[in-house]
Design a protein around this motif. Structure first.
Motif, PDB file in Angstrom:
ATOM      1  N   ASN A 191       0.831  -1.195   0.000  1.00 12.83           N
ATOM      2  CA  ASN A 191       0.000   0.000   0.000  1.00 12.83           C
ATOM      3  C   ASN A 191       0.874   1.256   0.000  1.00 12.83           C
ATOM      4  O   ASN A 191       2.047   1.204   0.367  1.00 12.83           O
ATOM      5  CB  ASN A 191      -0.927   0.003   1.219  1.00 12.83           C
ATOM      6  CG  ASN A 191      -2.029  -1.028   1.098  1.00 12.83           C
ATOM      7  OD1 ASN A 191      -2.223  -1.635   0.051  1.00 12.83           O
ATOM      8  ND2 ASN A 191      -2.762  -1.236   2.180  1.00 12.83           N
ATOM      9  N   PHE A 196       0.569  -5.206   9.286  1.00 11.28           N
ATOM     10  CA  PHE A 196      -0.146  -4.191   8.511  1.00 11.28           C
ATOM     11  C   PHE A 196       0.244  -4.320   7.041  1.00 11.28           C
ATOM     12  O   PHE A 196       1.331  -4.761   6.698  1.00 11.28           O
ATOM     13  CB  PHE A 196       0.180  -2.789   9.028  1.00 11.28           C
ATOM     14  CG  PHE A 196      -0.326  -2.535  10.425  1.00 11.28           C
ATOM     15  CD1 PHE A 196      -1.631  -2.137  10.645  1.00 11.28           C
ATOM     16  CD2 PHE A 196       0.512  -2.725  11.529  1.00 11.28           C
ATOM     17  CE1 PHE A 196      -2.110  -1.912  11.927  1.00 11.28           C
ATOM     18  CE2 PHE A 196       0.047  -2.498  12.817  1.00 11.28           C
ATOM     19  CZ  PHE A 196      -1.268  -2.090  13.015  1.00 11.28           C
ATOM     20  N   ARG A 197      -0.668  -3.909   6.161  1.00 15.26           N
ATOM     21  CA  ARG A 197      -0.471  -4.084   4.721  1.00 15.26           C
ATOM     22  C   ARG A 197       0.517  -3.080   4.128  1.00 15.26           C
ATOM     23  O   ARG A 197       0.990  -3.236   3.011  1.00 15.26           O
ATOM     24  CB  ARG A 197      -1.808  -3.974   3.998  1.00 15.26           C
ATOM     25  CG  ARG A 197      -2.735  -5.144   4.272  1.00 15.26           C
ATOM     26  CD  ARG A 197      -4.161  -4.828   3.863  1.00 15.26           C
ATOM     27  NE  ARG A 197      -4.301  -4.636   2.434  1.00 15.26           N
ATOM     28  CZ  ARG A 197      -4.621  -5.605   1.579  1.00 15.26           C
ATOM     29  NH1 ARG A 197      -4.831  -6.833   2.012  1.00 15.26           N
ATOM     30  NH2 ARG A 197      -4.748  -5.350   0.295  1.00 15.26           N
ATOM     31  N   GLY A 244       2.215   2.999   5.862  1.00 13.58           N
ATOM     32  CA  GLY A 244       1.299   4.045   6.283  1.00 13.58           C
ATOM     33  C   GLY A 244       0.356   3.576   7.373  1.00 13.58           C
ATOM     34  O   GLY A 244       0.093   4.301   8.348  1.00 13.58           O
ATOM     35  N   GLU A 245      -0.163   2.349   7.233  1.00 13.61           N
ATOM     36  CA  GLU A 245      -1.075   1.787   8.235  1.00 13.61           C
ATOM     37  C   GLU A 245      -0.356   1.556   9.556  1.00 13.61           C
ATOM     38  O   GLU A 245      -0.893   1.832  10.635  1.00 13.61           O
ATOM     39  CB  GLU A 245      -1.668   0.473   7.725  1.00 13.61           C
ATOM     40  CG  GLU A 245      -2.643   0.629   6.567  1.00 13.61           C
ATOM     41  CD  GLU A 245      -3.224  -0.700   6.126  1.00 13.61           C
ATOM     42  OE1 GLU A 245      -3.056  -1.703   6.852  1.00 13.61           O
ATOM     43  OE2 GLU A 245      -3.847  -0.739   5.055  1.00 13.61           O
ATOM     44  N   ALA A 246       0.867   1.031   9.470  1.00  9.60           N
ATOM     45  CA  ALA A 246       1.647   0.764  10.684  1.00  9.60           C
ATOM     46  C   ALA A 246       1.963   2.067  11.409  1.00  9.60           C
ATOM     47  O   ALA A 246       1.848   2.156  12.643  1.00  9.60           O
ATOM     48  CB  ALA A 246       2.943   0.034  10.325  1.00  9.60           C
ATOM     49  N   ALA A 294       0.235   4.870  11.355  1.00  8.95           N
ATOM     50  CA  ALA A 294      -0.991   5.379  11.968  1.00  8.95           C
ATOM     51  C   ALA A 294      -1.304   4.642  13.267  1.00  8.95           C
ATOM     52  O   ALA A 294      -1.733   5.245  14.259  1.00  8.95           O
ATOM     53  CB  ALA A 294      -2.157   5.242  10.991  1.00  8.95           C
ATOM     54  N   ALA A 295      -1.066   3.318  13.277  1.00 13.25           N
ATOM     55  CA  ALA A 295      -1.338   2.515  14.477  1.00 13.25           C
ATOM     56  C   ALA A 295      -0.408   2.904  15.622  1.00 13.25           C
ATOM     57  O   ALA A 295      -0.831   2.960  16.782  1.00 13.25           O
ATOM     58  CB  ALA A 295      -1.180   1.034  14.158  1.00 13.25           C
TER      59      ALA A 295
END
Length: 320
Positions: free
Chosen positions: A37, A185-186, A189-191, A193-194
């Protein structure tokens, strides 16, 4: 000079190949598969390489296709099935993809694509959210020993270098690696944010991906996976803290399945030329990437050796 005379002279120069590349023949329209992503290391690498290809005149345009999931296996599957014989297709990949293939055992295999070159290497950093009650890796390890499941490790897909490092840390401190609570995480960016949201206990990724948040005080770095401290950084290594773990994260590019030897050589030459451009050097500095160039058959052998080494490490850490 009259206009018609000028045009005739241009045509004559083009016929004998005397014009510069930009005026004589445009580079190809390249397609870049990014099997993650937006916002992570592969995405940044792929777009930086694409810019370097254009700026260096190796490509006229570069289009990007982000396909995240399964440590790159979903993007690899799409690349293998949709790019057969395409001499203008490239795919970003790296150590994370090898780990994902080992743990996930997808139906696609890297041997179905064409090795082009390794381009960078980077070490991971483990960070805490700014508001974490923990302050150091020692705090995290103490909690890990007390209750392994209560420590949520956040990072890339299963089999990523930060996942492997977390399992190795557990093993080194006497905790069953199979009991670690790893949240995959995919994409980067997702990681990110988490971690910023405090949804994981500790996060891991390439140093460059977290650098701006560390600098802004939004993340607290507690360890790097390098053998010695990174240049310009005061973050202690795991080894300094009595945890005998060192693991690097390299990235490279592959070409499509079924291309000819000549087409493969052309891609290798194109990528190597892009890596000498000011645009690429700027990306190296901006992202704190270490050049680690290896191409052709030497890169093919490296991937095979790395696959065997990673598998042995993951077996030893209880991940396989």
């Amino acid at each position: 000079m009259r206009r018609d005379t000028f045009l005739k002279s241009l045509a004559a120069m083009a016929a004998v190949g005397a014009l510069p590349l930009s005026a004589n023949a445009a580079g190809p329209n390249m397609k870049m598969m990014i099997p993650a992503n937006p916002g992570g290391g592969w995405d940044t690498t792929g777009r930086a390489l694409g810019k370097a290809l254009i700026d260096g005149g190796q490509a006229s345009t570069v289009t990007y296709d982000n396909k995240g999931g399964a440590a790159g296996a979903l993007g690899l599957a799409q690349f293998v099935s949709g790019s057969k014989g395409d001499p203008n297709a490239l795919m970003v990949m790296g150590a994370v993809m090898l780990g994902g293939i080992i743990t996930g055992k997808p139906p696609v295999d890297l041997h179905q694509a064409t090795p082009i070159a390794r381009i960078t290497s980077e070490y991971n950093v483990f960070v805490l959210p700014a508001n974490s009650p923990f302050k150091t890796m020692a705090d995290v390890v103490a909690q890990l020993k007390k209750d392994p499941g209560s420590v949520k490790w956040g990072g890339g897909s299963r089999g990523s270098t930060e996942h492997i490092a977390a399992a190795m840390i557990a093993r080194e401190v006497g905790v069953d690696p199979a009991k670690i609570n790893y949240v995959a995480f995919r994409g980067g960016g997702e990681a990110t944010a988490a971690i910023l949201g405090g949804n994981v206990t500790v996060g891991g990724s390439g140093f460059s991906e977290f650098a701006e948040y560390i600098k802004a005080g939004k993340m607290r770095p507690i360890a790097v996976t390098s053998g010695t401290r990174l240049e310009g950084s005061n973050v202690p290594t795991l080894k300094e803290q009595g945890i005998n773990v060192e693991i690097g994260n390299w990235r490279g590019v592959y070409g499509a399945p079924g291309i000819s030897a000549a087409q493969r050589k052309a891609l290798i030459d194109m990528v190597l030329a892009a890596l000498k451009t000011p645009a690429w050097n700027e990306a190296l500095k901006k992202n704190d990437w270490t050049p680690a160039v290896l191409s052709g058959d030497a890169f093919s052998k490296f991937v095979d050796d790395e696959f065997a080494s990673l598998r042995a490490t993951m077996v030893k850490s209880g991940m396989v």
